[in-house]
Design a protein around this motif. Structure first.
Motif, PDB file in Angstrom:
ATOM      1  N   ILE A 103       8.625  -1.274  -0.474  1.00  0.00           N
ATOM      2  CA  ILE A 103       7.477  -1.658  -1.303  1.00  0.00           C
ATOM      3  C   ILE A 103       7.884  -1.455  -2.750  1.00  0.00           C
ATOM      4  O   ILE A 103       8.373  -0.373  -3.107  1.00  0.00           O
ATOM      5  N   VAL A 104       7.679  -2.490  -3.580  1.00  0.00           N
ATOM      6  CA  VAL A 104       7.999  -2.362  -5.008  1.00  0.00           C
ATOM      7  C   VAL A 104       6.735  -2.690  -5.794  1.00  0.00           C
ATOM      8  O   VAL A 104       6.508  -3.832  -6.178  1.00  0.00           O
ATOM      9  N   PRO A 105       5.873  -1.717  -6.020  1.00  0.00           N
ATOM     10  CA  PRO A 105       4.591  -2.017  -6.655  1.00  0.00           C
ATOM     11  C   PRO A 105       4.752  -2.460  -8.090  1.00  0.00           C
ATOM     12  O   PRO A 105       5.638  -1.976  -8.799  1.00  0.00           O
ATOM     13  N   ALA A 106       3.865  -3.333  -8.508  1.00  0.00           N
ATOM     14  CA  ALA A 106       3.955  -3.853  -9.875  1.00  0.00           C
ATOM     15  C   ALA A 106       3.219  -2.944 -10.849  1.00  0.00           C
ATOM     16  O   ALA A 106       3.712  -2.649 -11.938  1.00  0.00           O
ATOM     17  N   SER A 107       2.038  -2.472 -10.448  1.00  0.00           N
ATOM     18  CA  SER A 107       1.221  -1.752 -11.444  1.00  0.00           C
ATOM     19  C   SER A 107       1.576  -0.275 -11.503  1.00  0.00           C
ATOM     20  O   SER A 107       2.053   0.316 -10.528  1.00  0.00           O
ATOM     21  N   GLN A 108       1.310   0.303 -12.661  1.00  0.00           N
ATOM     22  CA  GLN A 108       1.506   1.738 -12.881  1.00  0.00           C
ATOM     23  C   GLN A 108       0.691   2.542 -11.870  1.00  0.00           C
ATOM     24  O   GLN A 108       1.161   3.535 -11.314  1.00  0.00           O
ATOM     25  N   ALA A 109      -0.544   2.079 -11.653  1.00  0.00           N
ATOM     26  CA  ALA A 109      -1.447   2.827 -10.765  1.00  0.00           C
ATOM     27  C   ALA A 109      -0.876   2.881  -9.350  1.00  0.00           C
ATOM     28  O   ALA A 109      -0.899   3.923  -8.693  1.00  0.00           O
ATOM     29  N   GLN A 110      -0.310   1.750  -8.897  1.00  0.00           N
ATOM     30  CA  GLN A 110       0.255   1.736  -7.535  1.00  0.00           C
ATOM     31  C   GLN A 110       1.504   2.606  -7.454  1.00  0.00           C
ATOM     32  O   GLN A 110       1.757   3.273  -6.454  1.00  0.00           O
ATOM     33  N   GLN A 111       2.276   2.591  -8.543  1.00  0.00           N
ATOM     34  CA  GLN A 111       3.483   3.437  -8.557  1.00  0.00           C
ATOM     35  C   GLN A 111       3.077   4.908  -8.493  1.00  0.00           C
ATOM     36  O   GLN A 111       3.680   5.712  -7.795  1.00  0.00           O
ATOM     37  N   GLN A 112       2.004   5.229  -9.229  1.00  0.00           N
ATOM     38  CA  GLN A 112       1.522   6.604  -9.240  1.00  0.00           C
ATOM     39  C   GLN A 112       1.034   7.025  -7.854  1.00  0.00           C
ATOM     40  O   GLN A 112       1.212   8.165  -7.437  1.00  0.00           O
ATOM     41  N   LYS A 113       0.468   6.059  -7.107  1.00  0.00           N
ATOM     42  CA  LYS A 113       0.000   6.382  -5.744  1.00  0.00           C
ATOM     43  C   LYS A 113       1.169   6.777  -4.843  1.00  0.00           C
ATOM     44  O   LYS A 113       1.037   7.631  -3.972  1.00  0.00           O
ATOM     45  N   LEU A 114       2.305   6.116  -5.061  1.00  0.00           N
ATOM     46  CA  LEU A 114       3.481   6.497  -4.261  1.00  0.00           C
ATOM     47  C   LEU A 114       3.928   7.916  -4.625  1.00  0.00           C
ATOM     48  O   LEU A 114       4.244   8.723  -3.759  1.00  0.00           O
ATOM     49  N   TRP A 115       3.925   8.205  -5.918  1.00  0.00           N
ATOM     50  CA  TRP A 115       4.301   9.563  -6.347  1.00  0.00           C
ATOM     51  C   TRP A 115       3.333  10.594  -5.785  1.00  0.00           C
ATOM     52  O   TRP A 115       3.708  11.714  -5.448  1.00  0.00           O
ATOM     53  N   GLN A 116       2.056  10.199  -5.693  1.00  0.00           N
ATOM     54  CA  GLN A 116       1.059  11.162  -5.216  1.00  0.00           C
ATOM     55  C   GLN A 116       1.417  11.654  -3.807  1.00  0.00           C
ATOM     56  O   GLN A 116       1.275  12.834  -3.492  1.00  0.00           O
ATOM     57  N   ILE A 117       1.923  10.744  -2.988  1.00  0.00           N
ATOM     58  CA  ILE A 117       2.285  11.141  -1.621  1.00  0.00           C
ATOM     59  C   ILE A 117       3.326  12.256  -1.668  1.00  0.00           C
ATOM     60  O   ILE A 117       3.204  13.287  -1.011  1.00  0.00           O
ATOM     61  N   ARG A 118       4.337  12.063  -2.511  1.00  0.00           N
ATOM     62  CA  ARG A 118       5.381  13.093  -2.619  1.00  0.00           C
ATOM     63  C   ARG A 118       4.801  14.418  -3.127  1.00  0.00           C
ATOM     64  O   ARG A 118       5.119  15.497  -2.613  1.00  0.00           O
ATOM     65  N   GLU A 119       3.938  14.295  -4.133  1.00  0.00           N
ATOM     66  CA  GLU A 119       3.438  15.519  -4.759  1.00  0.00           C
ATOM     67  C   GLU A 119       2.477  16.299  -3.863  1.00  0.00           C
ATOM     68  O   GLU A 119       2.329  17.507  -4.018  1.00  0.00           O
ATOM     69  N   GLU A 120       1.842  15.624  -2.928  1.00  0.00           N
ATOM     70  CA  GLU A 120       0.857  16.303  -2.074  1.00  0.00           C
ATOM     71  C   GLU A 120       1.500  16.940  -0.835  1.00  0.00           C
ATOM     72  O   GLU A 120       0.799  17.584  -0.051  1.00  0.00           O
ATOM     73  N   ILE A 121       2.792  16.736  -0.633  1.00  0.00           N
ATOM     74  CA  ILE A 121       3.383  17.214   0.629  1.00  0.00           C
ATOM     75  C   ILE A 121       3.241  18.730   0.775  1.00  0.00           C
ATOM     76  O   ILE A 121       2.846  19.225   1.839  1.00  0.00           O
ATOM     77  N   SER A 122       3.530  19.474  -0.309  1.00  0.00           N
ATOM     78  CA  SER A 122       3.477  20.944  -0.207  1.00  0.00           C
ATOM     79  C   SER A 122       2.108  21.394   0.295  1.00  0.00           C
ATOM     80  O   SER A 122       2.004  22.188   1.236  1.00  0.00           O
ATOM     81  N   GLY A 123       1.050  20.888  -0.337  1.00  0.00           N
ATOM     82  CA  GLY A 123      -0.303  21.307   0.031  1.00  0.00           C
ATOM     83  C   GLY A 123      -0.703  20.826   1.420  1.00  0.00           C
ATOM     84  O   GLY A 123      -1.416  21.525   2.146  1.00  0.00           O
TER      85      GLY A 123
END
Ligand SMILES: Cc1cc2nc3c(=O)[nH]c(=O)nc-3n(C[C@H](O)[C@H](O)[C@H](O)COP(=O)(O)OP(=O)(O)OC[C@H]3O[C@@H](n4cnc5c(N)ncnc54)[C@H](O)[C@@H]3O)c2cc1C
Length: 468
Positions: free
Chosen positions: A313-333
């Motif tokens: 998946i190669v998202p175009a918008s910043q918001a969609q890219q941020q959603k991908l990062w969110q998955i990584r950042e939420e793993i610990s919790g």
């Protein structure tokens, strides 16, 4: 005069906590794994106040526990249960003194929250490249004292690489002003390096000069499904070559982690149309090309051809890219509600990353056959958070009862590959025994000599990093 009275005179009545209820937030670790008791929590505002507190503690041989954002995952910032230690919180020392894009530096107090430094750099079209999951509450003094890593180490290096100068209050209360902004200075021992990663055992970092970098204008994130961990290592090499080393982050995420985040974090949905075992989150950054999306797509296409990418998946918008990062950042919790998880912060040479996970899975299965393998993180640095999770139906405390046995097996494998038992979180209380077990006698002896030379009475964060 009584110690508490003197401490109160230094910081003022409002900035010393003595009541157990008020001290709660300072004596419990983020994961609730370590709980302690303090005689008092002091919150100085200036370096001079820190120095006065340390002088007083040195004179009375009172132990001090420096504390930043208290996000340590190894119990480094928590006092022991004795109730005689003083927690020194840096939170009120939170001034950003200057941000200089010409010099490429910021001069900041130790208690500045990392996210505020990132924002201050952004204000002058720059970045401060340290990016970690706890950035909303951890402090730069804590980052320096743990030599924190995070998702951009691949490109910018650890916190150690970001520090140009330091101001430190030494265990005898003297102030060392090493606040240089120089990039070149070969005038003997590089003293700042002693305090970076020292976990508060050699002095209290009060101020720092850190590097900032021009902000990349263009950034592209992608999520790629890959057939195996071996493919991840091959893809990393491909992406670095094809991009001319513009890979600023690359994180490996197994299916189980996506499932956990989707299950436990409201609003997160599975980004992949089909289910795959392994994924890579890749970030490219550049200032010189607007075609970064195309570059990402070309790299992924080459990966498809070499059969090391299955889907992407190669998202175009910043918001969609941020959603991908969110998955990584939420793993610990997201691991917490799944039950007992035995955490490891391993690094091995990148080329051994896949071998490590394979061998560790076999070793843990010999102890708990139906454990759930959770291995994710900074593959570009050879750093894996290897957190075997309890079987769904097992009692949590029964599972955690195997902590030492499992950790020893996992650490043995890492060390056999000349890896590290603590890639980025430090030693603290959690791994103080392991340090002695795995480091050579020469290394332990040198560390004790340094500690003895700087802190002969052992008042600075005793029992952390080095056993007493
Ligand atoms: C959700 C989450 C995600 C995380 N992700 C990462 C990650 O990706 N990479 C990573 O490296 N770490 C990570 N961590 C661990 C942690 O955030 C880092 O170790 C961070 O650098 C600690 O900063 P802090 O201000 O919270 O320090 P604290 O936890 O308060 O202290 C850490 C150690 O430093 C000492 N210390 C603190 N301030 C000072 C000072 N001014 N002078 C001297 N000693 C001091 C303390 O005594 C202690 O030994 C994560 C933690 C959480 C909770």
């Amino acid at each position: 005069m009584d110690l508490i009275k003197k401490l109160t005179d230094i910081v003022g009545e409002k900035h010393i906590l003595l009541d157990e209820a008020d001290m709660q937030g300072f004596v419990i670790e983020w994961r609730d794994k370590f709980v302690g008791k303090a005689r008092a929590v002091v919150q100085p505002k200036t370096t001079e106040e820190v120095a006065a507190i340390v002088r007083l503690c040195a004179a009375t041989k009172t132990s001090l526990v420096p504390q930043g954002g208290n996000t340590s995952l190894v119990g480094g910032s928590i006092p022991f249960m004795g109730g005689d230690e003083i927690v020194l919180s840096l939170s009120r020392m939170n001034r950003i003194h200057d941000v200089d894009p010409l010099d490429g530096t910021m001069t900041v107090d130790a208690g500045c929250i990392l996210a505020n430094l990132q924002a201050a750099a952004e204000d002058v079209e720059c970045i401060f490249p340290l990016r970690i999951g706890s950035e909303g509450s951890c402090q730069i003094g804590g980052n320096i004292s743990t030599n924190a890593g995070g998702v951009q180490v691949l490109h910018y290096g650890n916190t150690r690489e970001q520090v140009l100068g330091l101001e430190v209050v030494l265990p005898d209360g003297r102030i060392w002003d090493g606040l240089t902004a120089l990039r070149k200075d070969n005038t003997g021992y590089d003293l700042k390096q002693l305090f970076i990663g020292a976990e508060g055992t050699l002095g209290i970092v009060t101020r720092a000069v850190v590097k900032i970098y021009p902000r990349s204008k263009y950034q592209q994130v992608a999520l790629a499904a890959i057939p195996s961990v071996d493919a991840a290592v091959a893809f990393l090499s491909l992406a670095r070559q094809m991009s001319g080393d513009q890979v600023t982050a690359i994180e490996i995420i197994p299916r189980i982690c996506i499932d956990m985040v989707v299950r436990h974090v409201p609003g997160v949905t599975d980004p992949m149309p089909a289910r795959y075992d392994w994924h890579l989150l890749i970030e490219l950054s550049s200032s010189s090309t607007e075609n970064i999306k195309e570059l990402m797509e070309n790299i992924l296409a080459a990966g498809f051809e070499q059969e090391i990418v299955l889907d992407a998946i190669v998202p175009a918008s910043q918001a969609q890219q941020q959603k991908l990062w969110q998955i990584r950042e939420e793993i610990s919790g997201a691991q917490k509600p799944e039950g007992g998880s035995i955490k490891h912060d391993i690094s091995v040479p990148v080329s051994r990353f896949a071998d490590f996970i394979r061998e560790a899975d076999i070793a843990v299965a010999k102890i708990i056959p139906d454990f759930r393998s959770v291995a994710f993180g900074h593959i570009g640095d050879g750093n894996v958070h290897y957190n075997p999770l309890q079987p769904e139906k097992m009692d949590k405390s029964d599972y955690l009862g195997h902590w030492e046995e499992i950790s020893r097996a996992v650490h043995d494998i890492a060390v056999s590959m000349r890896g590290s038992i603590s890639a980025e979180h430090g030693i603290g209380r959690l791994k103080a025994d392991d340090l002695v077990h795995y480091k050579s006698d020469v290394e332990i002896d040198l560390m004790h000599r340094l500690k003895q030379a700087l802190d002969p009475d052992g008042i600075m964060n005793p029992g952390k990093l080095l056993k007493k």
